[in-house]
Design a protein around this motif. Structure first.
Motif, PDB file in Angstrom:
ATOM      1  N   ALA A 225       3.658   9.263  -1.439  1.00 33.50           N
ATOM      2  CA  ALA A 225       2.231   9.609  -1.034  1.00 33.50           C
ATOM      3  C   ALA A 225       1.749   8.980   0.300  1.00 33.50           C
ATOM      4  O   ALA A 225       2.315   8.001   0.855  1.00 33.50           O
ATOM      5  CB  ALA A 225       1.382   9.334  -2.256  1.00 33.50           C
ATOM      6  N   THR A 226       0.802   9.365   0.560  1.00 31.36           N
ATOM      7  CA  THR A 226       0.167   8.849   2.123  1.00 31.36           C
ATOM      8  C   THR A 226      -0.441   7.564   1.820  1.00 31.36           C
ATOM      9  O   THR A 226      -0.301   6.691   2.690  1.00 31.36           O
ATOM     10  CB  THR A 226      -1.159   9.913   2.399  1.00 31.36           C
ATOM     11  OG1 THR A 226      -0.634  11.188   2.616  1.00 31.36           O
ATOM     12  CG2 THR A 226      -1.634   9.231   3.672  1.00 31.36           C
ATOM     13  N   CYS A 227      -1.083   7.189   0.714  1.00 27.09           N
ATOM     14  CA  CYS A 227      -1.518   5.976   0.369  1.00 27.09           C
ATOM     15  C   CYS A 227      -1.401   5.779  -1.146  1.00 27.09           C
ATOM     16  O   CYS A 227      -1.468   6.912  -1.929  1.00 27.09           O
ATOM     17  CB  CYS A 227      -3.087   5.624   0.599  1.00 27.09           C
ATOM     18  SG  CYS A 227      -4.290   6.699   0.339  1.00 27.09           S
ATOM     19  N   GLY A 228      -1.476   4.563  -1.662  1.00 28.60           N
ATOM     20  CA  GLY A 228      -1.550   4.160  -3.257  1.00 28.60           C
ATOM     21  C   GLY A 228      -0.443   3.213  -3.338  1.00 28.60           C
ATOM     22  O   GLY A 228       0.118   2.541  -2.248  1.00 28.60           O
ATOM     23  N   PHE A 229      -0.316   2.881  -4.460  1.00 22.14           N
ATOM     24  CA  PHE A 229       0.766   1.835  -5.007  1.00 22.14           C
ATOM     25  C   PHE A 229       1.210   2.025  -6.524  1.00 22.14           C
ATOM     26  O   PHE A 229       0.621   2.884  -7.035  1.00 22.14           O
ATOM     27  CB  PHE A 229       0.376   0.390  -4.733  1.00 22.14           C
ATOM     28  CG  PHE A 229      -0.956   0.062  -5.319  1.00 22.14           C
ATOM     29  CD1 PHE A 229      -1.064  -0.330  -6.822  1.00 22.14           C
ATOM     30  CD2 PHE A 229      -2.419   0.290  -4.639  1.00 22.14           C
ATOM     31  CE1 PHE A 229      -2.311  -0.618  -7.301  1.00 22.14           C
ATOM     32  CE2 PHE A 229      -3.419  -0.206  -5.164  1.00 22.14           C
ATOM     33  CZ  PHE A 229      -3.544  -0.533  -6.546  1.00 22.14           C
TER      34      PHE A 229
END
Length: 395
Positions: A225-229
């Motif tokens: 994804a573009t961002c996250g964890f």
């Protein structure tokens, strides 16, 4: 004779099947109802004692809950060990929900799985994107269908993406699963999510499973994804760790202001602009700290005189500062009597300050009787708190 034997045989087989089903049902019931889930006390992120206040950094979020057959097996991790993974997953979401302050955000809940007799690609939108409340999500979790069937994770991600079409701000998708046998090309669906929303939507995964392969599958989804964890249920189960997770995903912190530096934040300060060094109470009001007037008395006992040195020090450091001393009483007796008594208490403090070298022109006094209590007058403790003197700077 043959018909009779066949009939007996049929009845015997039917009874055996029913008995077996009853035993299986009993076993299944016992399996699905172990000891109660662990208790959880959320960290209060809206407490007045915090040096920051939290505001939402997202407009909307969607939770995707794995309700496939593999989630029925027992969790072998730490938090709620021995319970079905599905119950552990719902509990983790509940902990998150209880920790999230009541902020102005939207939410939706999507599940996938749901049974052997439903289509392989079946997902279910438990509730569509709407204004979030704790009760809304808790009730939805309680009504969630017990896990069965396949794991069309990709289809659920597509559902989440569609739910966010009306959101114009930042979003979060939180995917809770064991990571096993995910179908529906979830990586491709995350690619579509990224192309549609870019940096506006972050993707987070919570692993509630027993296999390293499942854990890695969820990490791979988050990384794509573009961002996250990605995290595990055990990593965020505690009160403190869940609070940190909620802050990272949902919130931004705004430092509270204390303009007069008295230790009470502006939003709670009932007496702003107290001079530097003044001792204040929980309301931020400059008080004659430690002075306790006895019932119907106004004299200052010798044991309390040292507490008045703070007022003297502040006045000496601020030679242009003028003050008003306000006397107060409990509610026993008439208002006329207590007005006179409160004025005597204010004058007693003034006389002490003048004796210490503060010019009397800098000090005015007034008595309010029992007009402004700071504690209930129904107990002796409350009445004692109300028998007080306060210092108000005069600008």
């Amino acid at each position: 004779m043959k018909k009779t034997c066949l009939l007996v045989l049929l009845v015997t087989m039917t009874l055996a099947v029913l008995t077996g089903c009853a035993q299986l049902k009993s076993i299944t019931f016992e399996k699905k109802h172990p000891e109660p889930l662990e208790s959880f006390v959320p960290q209060d992120l809206s407490a007045k004692s915090l040096s920051v206040k939290y505001a939402p950094k997202i407009e909307s979020f969607v939770i995707i809950l794995d309700a496939s057959a593999s989630m029925e097996t027992v969790y072998t991790g730490i938090v709620n060990k021995g319970h079905p993974k599905f119950d552990v997953a719902k509990d983790i979401i509940s902990r998150m929900n209880k920790t999230l302050p009541e902020v102005d955000v939207n939410s939706a809940l999507v599940t996938f799985g749901h049974g052997f007799f439903t289509p392989l690609k079946k997902t279910f939108i438990v509730y569509e994107l709407t204004h979030h409340s704790r009760d809304l999500l808790e009730n939805a979790l309680n009504m969630a269908i017990y896990p069965k069937g396949s794991s069309p994770a990709g289809n659920a991600i597509a559902d989440a993406s569609n739910q966010l079409l009306t959101s114009v701000g930042q979003n979060a998708v939180i995917f809770v699963s064991d990571g096993e046998n995910l179908i529906g090309t979830p990586l491709e669906k995350i690619k579509d999510l990224k192309e549609l929303y870019g940096e506006k939507t972050c993707f987070y995964t919570i692993h509630v499973g027993n296999t390293p392969e499942g854990k890695e599958a969820l990490r791979k989804l988050a990384r794509s994804a573009t961002c996250g964890f990605s995290v595990t249920a055990d990593e965020i189960a505690s009160s403190g760790n869940m609070a940190n997770f909620v802050k990272r995903v949902f919130l931004t912190d705004i430092p509270k202001q204390d303009s007069d530096g008295d230790g009470v934040y502006d939003e709670d300060d009932e007496c702003p602009d107290t001079p530097e060094g003044a001792i204040v109470d929980s309301r931020g009001c400059w008080v004659v700290k430690g002075i306790a007037f006895e019932y119907k008395k106004w004299d200052i006992k010798e044991e309390f005189e040292s507490n008045l040195t703070n007022i003297v020090d502040v006045l000496e450091k601020n030679p242009d500062l003028q003050i008003r001393i306000e006397g107060h009483t409990d509610n026993i007796g008439s208002m006329k009597y207590n007005i006179d008594l409160s004025q005597k208490r204010a004058l007693a403090v003034k006389d002490y300050l003048v004796e210490k070298g503060i010019h009397e022109s800098r000090i005015s006094t007034t008595g309010f009787g029992f007009k402004h209590p700071i504690a209930p007058n129904v107990t002796e403790e409350g009445r004692a708190l109300n028998r007080r003197a306060e210092i108000v700077p005069v600008r």
